[in-house]
Design an enzyme around this catalytic site. Structure first.
Site, PDB file in Angstrom:
ATOM      1  N   LYS A  56      40.537  27.324  51.342  1.00 46.08           N
ATOM      2  CA  LYS A  56      40.984  27.283  52.748  1.00 46.08           C
ATOM      3  C   LYS A  56      40.670  25.933  53.399  1.00 46.08           C
ATOM      4  CE  LYS A  56      42.448  30.511  51.489  1.00 46.08           C
ATOM      5  NZ  LYS A  56      42.353  31.364  50.301  1.00 46.08           N
ATOM      6  N   GLU A  78      57.056  31.492  36.872  1.00 43.33           N
ATOM      7  CA  GLU A  78      56.610  32.872  37.071  1.00 43.33           C
ATOM      8  C   GLU A  78      57.299  33.798  36.070  1.00 43.33           C
ATOM      9  OE1 GLU A  78      54.450  34.799  38.981  1.00 43.33           O
ATOM     10  OE2 GLU A  78      55.404  36.479  37.963  1.00 43.33           O
ATOM     11  N   ASP A 133      35.111  42.661  42.621  1.00 44.21           N
ATOM     12  CA  ASP A 133      36.147  42.361  41.625  1.00 44.21           C
ATOM     13  C   ASP A 133      35.903  43.052  40.287  1.00 44.21           C
ATOM     14  OD1 ASP A 133      37.301  40.695  43.471  1.00 44.21           O
ATOM     15  OD2 ASP A 133      37.223  38.880  42.238  1.00 44.21           O
ATOM     16  N   ALA A 165      37.782  39.359  48.797  1.00 41.70           N
ATOM     17  CA  ALA A 165      36.390  39.229  49.226  1.00 41.70           C
ATOM     18  C   ALA A 165      36.001  40.335  50.213  1.00 41.70           C
ATOM     19  CB  ALA A 165      36.184  37.858  49.850  1.00 41.70           C
ATOM     20  N   HIS A 188      49.181  36.959  77.318  1.00 41.65           N
ATOM     21  CA  HIS A 188      50.406  36.162  77.378  1.00 41.65           C
ATOM     22  C   HIS A 188      50.083  34.728  77.784  1.00 41.65           C
ATOM     23  CE1 HIS A 188      54.561  35.019  78.092  1.00 41.65           C
ATOM     24  NE2 HIS A 188      54.144  34.444  79.215  1.00 41.65           N
TER      25      HIS A 188
HETATM   26  P1  FAD Z   1      32.261  36.921  42.743  1.00 37.13           P
HETATM   27  O1  FAD Z   1      32.528  36.283  44.032  1.00 37.13           O
HETATM   28  O2  FAD Z   1      32.999  36.567  41.561  1.00 37.13           O
HETATM   29  O3  FAD Z   1      30.710  36.892  42.511  1.00 37.13           O
HETATM   30  C1  FAD Z   1      30.090  37.421  41.383  1.00 37.13           C
HETATM   31  C2  FAD Z   1      28.779  36.707  41.172  1.00 37.13           C
HETATM   32  O4  FAD Z   1      28.066  37.369  40.126  1.00 37.13           O
HETATM   33  C3  FAD Z   1      28.928  35.259  40.731  1.00 37.13           C
HETATM   34  O5  FAD Z   1      28.180  34.435  41.583  1.00 37.13           O
HETATM   35  C4  FAD Z   1      28.363  35.241  39.306  1.00 37.13           C
HETATM   36  O6  FAD Z   1      27.645  34.044  39.005  1.00 37.13           O
HETATM   37  C5  FAD Z   1      27.400  36.402  39.351  1.00 37.13           C
HETATM   38  N1  FAD Z   1      27.134  36.993  38.036  1.00 37.13           N
HETATM   39  C6  FAD Z   1      28.050  37.473  37.163  1.00 37.13           C
HETATM   40  N2  FAD Z   1      27.419  38.003  36.084  1.00 37.13           N
HETATM   41  C7  FAD Z   1      26.097  37.837  36.291  1.00 37.13           C
HETATM   42  C8  FAD Z   1      24.949  38.175  35.548  1.00 37.13           C
HETATM   43  N3  FAD Z   1      25.048  38.842  34.384  1.00 37.13           N
HETATM   44  N4  FAD Z   1      23.746  37.836  36.036  1.00 37.13           N
HETATM   45  C9  FAD Z   1      23.636  37.175  37.227  1.00 37.13           C
HETATM   46  N5  FAD Z   1      24.680  36.849  37.981  1.00 37.13           N
HETATM   47  C10 FAD Z   1      25.898  37.184  37.523  1.00 37.13           C
HETATM   48  N6  FAD Z   1      39.758  36.634  48.456  1.00 37.13           N
HETATM   49  C11 FAD Z   1      40.004  36.832  49.770  1.00 37.13           C
HETATM   50  O7  FAD Z   1      39.750  37.935  50.269  1.00 37.13           O
HETATM   51  N7  FAD Z   1      40.508  35.840  50.554  1.00 37.13           N
HETATM   52  C12 FAD Z   1      40.797  34.623  50.055  1.00 37.13           C
HETATM   53  O8  FAD Z   1      41.252  33.745  50.792  1.00 37.13           O
HETATM   54  C13 FAD Z   1      40.566  34.383  48.691  1.00 37.13           C
HETATM   55  N8  FAD Z   1      40.832  33.174  48.153  1.00 37.13           N
HETATM   56  C14 FAD Z   1      40.571  32.961  46.832  1.00 37.13           C
HETATM   57  C15 FAD Z   1      40.893  31.722  46.299  1.00 37.13           C
HETATM   58  C16 FAD Z   1      40.662  31.453  44.964  1.00 37.13           C
HETATM   59  C17 FAD Z   1      41.004  30.105  44.400  1.00 37.13           C
HETATM   60  C18 FAD Z   1      40.072  32.465  44.148  1.00 37.13           C
HETATM   61  C19 FAD Z   1      39.762  32.196  42.702  1.00 37.13           C
HETATM   62  C20 FAD Z   1      39.758  33.701  44.667  1.00 37.13           C
HETATM   63  C21 FAD Z   1      40.020  33.970  46.022  1.00 37.13           C
HETATM   64  N9  FAD Z   1      39.757  35.214  46.589  1.00 37.13           N
HETATM   65  C22 FAD Z   1      40.023  35.429  47.910  1.00 37.13           C
HETATM   66  C23 FAD Z   1      39.184  36.309  45.794  1.00 37.13           C
HETATM   67  C24 FAD Z   1      37.663  36.389  46.053  1.00 37.13           C
HETATM   68  O9  FAD Z   1      37.077  35.146  45.749  1.00 37.13           O
HETATM   69  C25 FAD Z   1      37.052  37.486  45.210  1.00 37.13           C
HETATM   70  O10 FAD Z   1      37.726  38.711  45.472  1.00 37.13           O
HETATM   71  C26 FAD Z   1      35.592  37.661  45.558  1.00 37.13           C
HETATM   72  O11 FAD Z   1      34.867  36.478  45.320  1.00 37.13           O
HETATM   73  C27 FAD Z   1      34.981  38.800  44.737  1.00 37.13           C
HETATM   74  O12 FAD Z   1      33.663  38.969  45.124  1.00 37.13           O
HETATM   75  P2  FAD Z   1      32.571  39.549  44.131  1.00 37.13           P
HETATM   76  O13 FAD Z   1      31.280  39.492  44.876  1.00 37.13           O
HETATM   77  O14 FAD Z   1      33.028  40.843  43.581  1.00 37.13           O
HETATM   78  O15 FAD Z   1      32.530  38.557  42.897  1.00 37.13           O
HETATM   79  P1  NAI Z   2      47.901  36.970  40.998  1.00 37.14           P
HETATM   80  O1  NAI Z   2      47.725  38.282  40.344  1.00 37.14           O
HETATM   81  O2  NAI Z   2      47.988  36.883  42.471  1.00 37.14           O
HETATM   82  O3  NAI Z   2      49.195  36.246  40.435  1.00 37.14           O
HETATM   83  C1  NAI Z   2      49.370  35.983  39.073  1.00 37.14           C
HETATM   84  C2  NAI Z   2      50.831  35.713  38.828  1.00 37.14           C
HETATM   85  O4  NAI Z   2      50.972  35.211  37.519  1.00 37.14           O
HETATM   86  C3  NAI Z   2      51.688  36.983  38.919  1.00 37.14           C
HETATM   87  O5  NAI Z   2      52.794  36.745  39.735  1.00 37.14           O
HETATM   88  C4  NAI Z   2      52.064  37.247  37.469  1.00 37.14           C
HETATM   89  O6  NAI Z   2      53.311  37.886  37.334  1.00 37.14           O
HETATM   90  C5  NAI Z   2      52.085  35.842  36.912  1.00 37.14           C
HETATM   91  N1  NAI Z   2      51.886  35.775  35.465  1.00 37.14           N
HETATM   92  C6  NAI Z   2      51.033  36.504  34.707  1.00 37.14           C
HETATM   93  N2  NAI Z   2      51.144  36.146  33.413  1.00 37.14           N
HETATM   94  C7  NAI Z   2      52.060  35.157  33.363  1.00 37.14           C
HETATM   95  C8  NAI Z   2      52.599  34.375  32.307  1.00 37.14           C
HETATM   96  N3  NAI Z   2      52.197  34.535  31.043  1.00 37.14           N
HETATM   97  N4  NAI Z   2      53.546  33.459  32.604  1.00 37.14           N
HETATM   98  C9  NAI Z   2      53.964  33.271  33.884  1.00 37.14           C
HETATM   99  N5  NAI Z   2      53.483  33.997  34.931  1.00 37.14           N
HETATM  100  C10 NAI Z   2      52.550  34.919  34.660  1.00 37.14           C
HETATM  101  O7  NAI Z   2      46.685  36.091  40.422  1.00 37.14           O
HETATM  102  P2  NAI Z   2      46.099  34.683  40.873  1.00 37.14           P
HETATM  103  O8  NAI Z   2      47.070  33.932  41.707  1.00 37.14           O
HETATM  104  O9  NAI Z   2      45.560  34.081  39.646  1.00 37.14           O
HETATM  105  O10 NAI Z   2      44.906  35.110  41.804  1.00 37.14           O
HETATM  106  C11 NAI Z   2      43.908  35.982  41.296  1.00 37.14           C
HETATM  107  C12 NAI Z   2      43.420  36.902  42.355  1.00 37.14           C
HETATM  108  O11 NAI Z   2      42.545  36.206  43.235  1.00 37.14           O
HETATM  109  C13 NAI Z   2      44.512  37.459  43.270  1.00 37.14           C
HETATM  110  O12 NAI Z   2      45.124  38.592  42.716  1.00 37.14           O
HETATM  111  C14 NAI Z   2      43.755  37.808  44.479  1.00 37.14           C
HETATM  112  O13 NAI Z   2      43.187  39.080  44.313  1.00 37.14           O
HETATM  113  C15 NAI Z   2      42.645  36.764  44.528  1.00 37.14           C
HETATM  114  N6  NAI Z   2      43.015  35.717  45.480  1.00 37.14           N
HETATM  115  C16 NAI Z   2      43.166  36.069  46.782  1.00 37.14           C
HETATM  116  C17 NAI Z   2      43.533  35.146  47.722  1.00 37.14           C
HETATM  117  C18 NAI Z   2      43.725  35.584  49.117  1.00 37.14           C
HETATM  118  O14 NAI Z   2      43.305  36.679  49.449  1.00 37.14           O
HETATM  119  N7  NAI Z   2      44.347  34.784  49.967  1.00 37.14           N
HETATM  120  C19 NAI Z   2      43.748  33.735  47.365  1.00 37.14           C
HETATM  121  C20 NAI Z   2      43.608  33.484  45.950  1.00 37.14           C
HETATM  122  C21 NAI Z   2      43.235  34.451  45.072  1.00 37.14           C
END
Ligand code: FAD
Ligand code: NAI
Length: 476
Positions: free
Chosen positions: A58, A214, A323, A331, A455
């Protein structure tokens, strides 16, 4: 004797750290195991979300949007800006500073709530009279802790594709995609999901020619069809090239970058040459290394930890959230589960209505929704009314220069209960919060329509859409 805690949380992402804080608030002695190391090698809290997910993405979306505005959109306000350029190093440093501020903030919250941060990798080693035994190894030391309540919050990691080696320099998952040292001239992205669209937008705004490949034949299949259509029109007009229905073939690193062979929708062989390639094809749960078998717990066939609607596993005192369990990988969903589980350990009856969890895609305009879309309501045979307000009819949107998109409200045809809200508009991430609250309260379309909205504000589009669902829009 092993040190014991009332609750041990494994993982300090948004699910785990929130659960740890809520459990501490409820009077429990809490330990939270976390192994994350930041790029300097220092231990860090916050998980994917704070370190390589929501927060840094973000920050870059905001920076790249400012650049886009200064380069292309200030003219219409009568403001001429010349010589706009990007200092990517400073942009990345800003992002890193925000990440660091947020992760340090969680360290502060842990101290404030007297939560012990057990630094290192956590795994189950067994169970006995004093509860479950968890071994933590980090910094060259290993220690075993005991507890009767474990919250597994180990999150997820990027799914990689077979035969495509991610080095996070030339071929990147989310980690490398958030840390490029220069703007690639040509960028390829596999996967037009949330990450592909958000990070594809960041680099397009900064000057890359972006092609997204895609596999599915439809675009943004999880969204309401009207939103997907509008998003397709807008994003392709902005310059994102999106090829649907492709099959990825051989991916080869070359001296200059990467060559991706694929077949297109018509089955024709194509080749894409790019400087950098992002692989964003979903995420997989982190359970390897937890040694769940030591306590007799197994994952499902996709690697998720099986839980009931209250995040309880089949084992007493073992919960899993975020997750690493079913449901959207978001998140705030993990945070909700973290609070619920801590409260249930304390004997409370907390629950989550998963239908009321909002989704947001932080493109420009943003996309957000909560509840059912029209396709789902039709499939369920539910009679509904729909009301839609285009942002072009909203004075604030015109003033802000963001007239794109609409708010759509879906209500039950008989009871007027709010069934879903679908937005593609500036600030959709904030607008959707009203709809999520209304859904939680089982509000009706009329409830929204009768609520005073400031508004001029974008939120008036929500009221107008609710009015439109009862065929009594005022401004349309
Ligand atoms: P994580 O955030 O993955 O945290 C898990 C933690 O557990 C990690 O710190 C890891 O080191 C630790 N861990 C794992 N195994 C062990 C172990 N055995 N011992 C000790 N520690 C361990 N979601 C949104 O809602 N809004 C967004 O805008 C958004 N943007 C995203 C953008 C990107 C690029 C990505 C990749 C994800 C995004 N997400 C977003 C998804 C969001 O980041 C995840 O849904 C969220 O972080 C999940 O939270 P969590 O606590 O389950 O796991
Ligand atoms: P995604 O599930 O959103 O999208 C993956 C895309 O890849 C799908 O459209 C799927 O059809 C395509 N795909 C899968 N296999 C493929 C292949 N072999 N060739 C071509 N296309 C293929 O997953 P993404 O973007 O990796 O994000 C992971 C997760 O992280 C999201 O599902 C979301 O839960 C979380 N996230 C949330 C955000 C938010 O809330 N704003 C921002 C970023 C991530």
């Amino acid at each position: 004797m092993a040190q014991s805690y009332d609750v041990i949380v494994i993982g300090a992402g948004p699910a785990g750290y929130v659960s740890a804080i809520r459990a501490a608030q409820l009077g429990f002695k809490v330990g939270c195991v976390e192994k994350w190391l930041d790029p300097s090698g220092a231990p860090a809290l916050g998980g994917t979300c704070l370190n390589v997910g929501c927060i840094p993405s973000k920050a870059l979306l905001a920076s790249s949007e400012e650049y886009d505005k200064a380069s292309h959109h200030l003219g219409e306000h009568g403001i001429d800006v010349k010589g706009v350029s990007v200092d990517l190093g400073r942009m990345m440093a800003r992002k890193d500073a925000i990440v660091s501020k947020m992760t340090k903030g969680i360290e502060f919250l842990f101290r404030k709530n007297k939560i012990a941060w057990l630094k290192g990798h956590g795994r189950f080693v067994g169970s006995g009279d004093d509860g479950y035994q968890i071994e933590v190894s980090g910094g060259g030391e290993t220690e075993v802790f005991t507890t009767r309540n474990v919250v597994i919050a180990t999150g997820s990691r990027a799914r990689h594709l077979p035969d495509i080696e991610v080095d996070n320099k030339v071929i990147c998952d989310n980690e490398g995609a958030l840390a490029l040292s220069e703007v690639p001239k040509k960028l390829g992205v596999i996967g037009a999901g949330v990450i592909g669209l958000e990070l594809g937008s960041v680099w397009r705004r900064l000057g890359s020619e972006v092609t997204i490949l895609e596999a599915l034949p439809s675009f943004l299949a999880a969204c309401d069809d009207a939103v997907s259509r509008e998003a397709w029109k807008t994003f392709t007009k902005q310059g994102l090239k999106i090829d649907l229905g492709v099959t990825i073939g051989k991916v080869r690193k070359t001296k200059k970058g990467v060559t991706v062979a694929y077949t297109d929708e018509k089955g024709e062989a194509c080749s894409l040459e790019v400087d950098r390639l992002f692989v964003s094809v979903g995420r997989v749960p982190n359970t390897a290394g937890l040694d769940l078998e030591a306590i007799g717990l197994a994952t499902d066939e996709r690697g998720f930890i099986p839980v009931d609607q209250h995040c309880q596993t089949p084992l007493p005192g073992i919960y899993a959230i975020g997750d690493v369990v079913r449901g959207p990988m978001l998140a705030h969903k993990g945070e909700d589960e973290g609070m619920m589980v801590a409260e249930r350990i304390a004997g409370q009856k907390s629950h989550i209505d998963y239908d009321c969890i909002p989704w947001v895609i932080y493109t420009s305009p943003e996309i957000a929704w909560v509840g059912s879309n029209e396709r789902q309501l039709k499939e369920a045979g539910r009679a509904y009314h729909s009301g839609q307000c285009p942002l072009a009819a909203n004075g604030r949107a015109l003033g802000m220069g963001t007239p794109e998109g609409f708010v759509k409200v879906l209500v039950d045809a008989k009871t007027d209960e709010l069934l879903g809200v679908h937005i593609i508009a500036a600030s959709a991430s904030d607008l959707i919060a009203e709809a999520a609250l209304a859904m939680e309260f089982k509000a009706s379309g009329e409830d929204i329509a009768r609520t005073s909205h400031p508004h001029p504000s974008l939120s008036e589009a929500m009221r107008e859409a609710a009015l439109a669902s009862a065929k009594r829009a005022i401004n349309l």
